[in-house]
Design a protein around this motif. Sequence first.
Motif, PDB file in Angstrom:
ATOM      1  N   CYS A  37       0.844  -1.192   0.000  1.00  0.00           N
ATOM      2  CA  CYS A  37       0.000   0.000   0.000  1.00  0.00           C
ATOM      3  C   CYS A  37       0.878   1.241   0.000  1.00  0.00           C
ATOM      4  O   CYS A  37       2.039   1.184   0.394  1.00  0.00           O
ATOM      5  CB  CYS A  37      -0.970   0.012   1.182  1.00  0.00           C
ATOM      6  N   LEU A  40      -1.342   7.838  -2.453  1.00  0.00           N
ATOM      7  CA  LEU A  40      -1.296   8.391  -3.810  1.00  0.00           C
ATOM      8  C   LEU A  40      -1.206   9.905  -3.726  1.00  0.00           C
ATOM      9  O   LEU A  40      -0.402  10.537  -4.400  1.00  0.00           O
ATOM     10  CB  LEU A  40      -2.521   7.986  -4.633  1.00  0.00           C
ATOM     11  N   LEU A  46      -3.490   3.695  -2.266  1.00  0.00           N
ATOM     12  CA  LEU A  46      -3.539   2.543  -3.165  1.00  0.00           C
ATOM     13  C   LEU A  46      -3.207   1.303  -2.355  1.00  0.00           C
ATOM     14  O   LEU A  46      -2.290   1.314  -1.540  1.00  0.00           O
ATOM     15  CB  LEU A  46      -2.520   2.698  -4.292  1.00  0.00           C
ATOM     16  N   SER A  48      -2.795  -3.072  -2.737  1.00  0.00           N
ATOM     17  CA  SER A  48      -2.839  -4.305  -3.530  1.00  0.00           C
ATOM     18  C   SER A  48      -3.074  -5.473  -2.586  1.00  0.00           C
ATOM     19  O   SER A  48      -2.622  -5.481  -1.453  1.00  0.00           O
ATOM     20  CB  SER A  48      -1.547  -4.507  -4.325  1.00  0.00           C
ATOM     21  N   ILE A  54      -5.347  -3.728  -7.683  1.00  0.00           N
ATOM     22  CA  ILE A  54      -4.924  -2.544  -6.939  1.00  0.00           C
ATOM     23  C   ILE A  54      -6.168  -1.706  -6.782  1.00  0.00           C
ATOM     24  O   ILE A  54      -6.844  -1.367  -7.768  1.00  0.00           O
ATOM     25  CB  ILE A  54      -3.825  -1.758  -7.675  1.00  0.00           C
ATOM     26  N   LYS A  55      -6.494  -1.383  -5.546  1.00  0.00           N
ATOM     27  CA  LYS A  55      -7.687  -0.584  -5.276  1.00  0.00           C
ATOM     28  C   LYS A  55      -7.274   0.802  -4.836  1.00  0.00           C
ATOM     29  O   LYS A  55      -6.353   0.969  -4.042  1.00  0.00           O
ATOM     30  CB  LYS A  55      -8.547  -1.270  -4.222  1.00  0.00           C
ATOM     31  N   HIS A  56      -7.983   1.780  -5.363  1.00  0.00           N
ATOM     32  CA  HIS A  56      -7.761   3.194  -5.064  1.00  0.00           C
ATOM     33  C   HIS A  56      -8.888   3.628  -4.125  1.00  0.00           C
ATOM     34  O   HIS A  56     -10.054   3.600  -4.505  1.00  0.00           O
ATOM     35  CB  HIS A  56      -7.763   3.983  -6.373  1.00  0.00           C
ATOM     36  N   VAL A  77       3.609  -1.553  -4.927  1.00  0.00           N
ATOM     37  CA  VAL A  77       2.908  -0.383  -5.478  1.00  0.00           C
ATOM     38  C   VAL A  77       3.643   0.846  -4.968  1.00  0.00           C
ATOM     39  O   VAL A  77       3.818   1.011  -3.765  1.00  0.00           O
ATOM     40  CB  VAL A  77       1.427  -0.336  -5.036  1.00  0.00           C
ATOM     41  N   ARG A  79       4.088   5.178  -5.465  1.00  0.00           N
ATOM     42  CA  ARG A  79       3.578   6.445  -5.997  1.00  0.00           C
ATOM     43  C   ARG A  79       4.661   7.131  -6.827  1.00  0.00           C
ATOM     44  O   ARG A  79       5.807   7.221  -6.415  1.00  0.00           O
ATOM     45  CB  ARG A  79       3.192   7.351  -4.822  1.00  0.00           C
ATOM     46  N   SER A  87       3.523  -0.355 -10.505  1.00  0.00           N
ATOM     47  CA  SER A  87       3.308  -1.598  -9.762  1.00  0.00           C
ATOM     48  C   SER A  87       4.100  -2.717 -10.414  1.00  0.00           C
ATOM     49  O   SER A  87       4.402  -2.676 -11.607  1.00  0.00           O
ATOM     50  CB  SER A  87       1.821  -1.953  -9.713  1.00  0.00           C
ATOM     51  N   VAL A  99      -3.855   7.275 -13.027  1.00  0.00           N
ATOM     52  CA  VAL A  99      -5.105   7.139 -12.277  1.00  0.00           C
ATOM     53  C   VAL A  99      -6.223   7.976 -12.881  1.00  0.00           C
ATOM     54  O   VAL A  99      -7.377   7.550 -12.915  1.00  0.00           O
ATOM     55  CB  VAL A  99      -4.889   7.533 -10.801  1.00  0.00           C
TER      56      VAL A  99
END
Length: 109
Positions: A37, A40, A46, A48, A54-56, A77, A79, A87, A99
């Motif tokens: 994580c 962002l 973010l 994983s 990968i979730k935002h 992941v 930034r 990633s 994004v």
Amino acid sequence: KNNISKLKKENNDKDQIHFKIDMINSFKVSNKSLNSCCWLNKNSILVSSKDNSIKHFSISGDLITTFMNHTDLITSVIRISDEMFISGGIDKKIILQDVSSETNFHSIT
């Protein structure tokens, strides 16, 4: 100012420094274990997990977007800017993700 946690330095004696973390918000992000994580920007993170996604998320816990560009476990992941991250995973892919457009910017295999 939005932060997930605040650090408070506590000097209980002169030889040791202790840190206390006060949690501002916590939320469940996956039914699978998490791999990586990162922040962002100041309002989103973010994450994983073992579902190859990968979730935002906003810092309030609202799901903004799910990225499904890897075909196997995501191990990292990172930034790059407020709108981009990179990633990497066991699928031997490195993906630079934009994004704002929700599309792959570049994939290296």
